[in-house]
Write an enzyme that holds these catalytic residues in place. Sequence first.
Site, short mmCIF file in Angstrom:
data_model
loop_
_atom_site.label_atom_id
_atom_site.label_comp_id
_atom_site.label_asym_id
_atom_site.label_seq_id
_atom_site.Cartn_x
_atom_site.Cartn_y
_atom_site.Cartn_z
N HIS A 1 -6.50 7.66 5.04
CA HIS A 1 -6.31 6.29 4.56
C HIS A 1 -6.12 5.32 5.72
CE1 HIS A 1 -1.69 7.07 4.17
NE2 HIS A 1 -1.85 6.19 5.16
N ASP B 1 0.18 -4.55 5.20
CA ASP B 1 0.69 -4.11 3.89
C ASP B 1 2.20 -4.23 3.78
OD1 ASP B 1 1.14 -2.06 5.75
OD2 ASP B 1 -0.36 -0.73 4.90
N GLU C 1 -6.28 4.39 -0.18
CA GLU C 1 -6.30 5.84 -0.34
C GLU C 1 -7.70 6.34 -0.66
OE1 GLU C 1 -3.75 7.46 0.41
OE2 GLU C 1 -1.94 6.33 -0.05
N ASN D 1 -4.74 11.85 5.17
CA ASN D 1 -5.86 11.97 4.23
C ASN D 1 -6.96 10.95 4.54
OD1 ASN D 1 -4.70 9.59 3.44
ND2 ASN D 1 -4.26 10.19 1.34
C1 F6R Z 1 0.97 1.00 7.97
C2 F6R Z 1 -0.28 1.51 7.42
C3 F6R Z 1 -0.55 2.96 7.23
C4 F6R Z 1 -0.20 3.80 8.45
C5 F6R Z 1 -0.54 5.28 8.21
C6 F6R Z 1 -0.07 6.16 9.36
O1 F6R Z 1 0.95 -0.41 8.06
O2 F6R Z 1 -1.08 0.71 7.09
O3 F6R Z 1 -1.91 3.14 6.93
O4 F6R Z 1 -0.93 3.33 9.55
O5 F6R Z 1 0.05 5.72 7.03
O6 F6R Z 1 1.32 6.16 9.39
P1 F6R Z 1 2.13 6.70 10.66
O7 F6R Z 1 1.79 5.79 11.80
O8 F6R Z 1 3.58 6.61 10.27
O9 F6R Z 1 1.65 8.09 10.89
#
Ligand code: F6R
EC number: 3.5.99.6
Length: 239
Positions: free
Chosen positions: A130, A62, A135, A128
């Site tokens: 995701h 992403d 989401e 959450n």
């Molecule tokens: C990042 C991504 C997000 C993160 C998630 C956890 O490329 O796709 O889904 O993996 O938000 O974020 P952290 O690792 O910062 O807790």
Amino acid sequence: MKVIVTENKIQGGARAFEIFEKEIRNGAKVLGLATGSTPETLYQSFVASDLNCENLISINLDEYVGLKPDNPQSYHYFMQKHLFDKKPFKKSYIPDGMTKDVAATCKAYDQIIKEHPIDLQLLGIGRNGHIAFNEPGTPFDIGTHEVKLTENTIKANSRFFDNEDEVPKSAICMGSANIMQAKKIILMAFGEKKAKAIKEMIEGPVTEDVPASILQKHPDVTVILDTAAAQELDDKYKN
Ligand code: F6R
């Protein structure tokens, strides 16, 4: 799902690296990569190793819409800093957050993934549930798309910005359909704030309300946790 519980994120990163290294030595050529704080220890292990990545292709999950690649908060910048500057790949794909035509960019990204099927996909997970920026409520069957970020995610990400208003409000991200096509998936999660999402992902029903729960339907998923992220998980799920 195979669950590996390690003591902390350093050991978790090292364990994940062992799997990456083995798969690459066994012929994996296309890596699906993630950003965020979770993969940092894995990327440190990559950098510290003698692994040559020059024959590999990477495809990131992403990118924020509206951030230039040289913006320190962009995922382009993150990947350069944490991995690509020190371990260049043959080719690295990340969605173009500066595109004028988001729909065309999403379609082209699906085509890139089709032409380079992902051998090993790395994932983190949001509090959450995701995965990437899919989401809760996102349909399971979609490919690369633009997503409006929830208030929770904007808040969680705001720690990387001077204030919450600067956090981009949308992102381009792979859909669950892209992720589920990867041959093998590693999901990493560290810290007690991830414990509930991990429990729901593994023990709960497969539901679009918990996007990561779709992984229960993938044949080859390894979940790497620290003890804090594993604390709510029933013992029977821990290997
Ligand atoms: C990042 C991504 C997000 C993160 C998630 C956890 O490329 O796709 O889904 O993996 O938000 O974020 P952290 O690792 O910062 O807790």
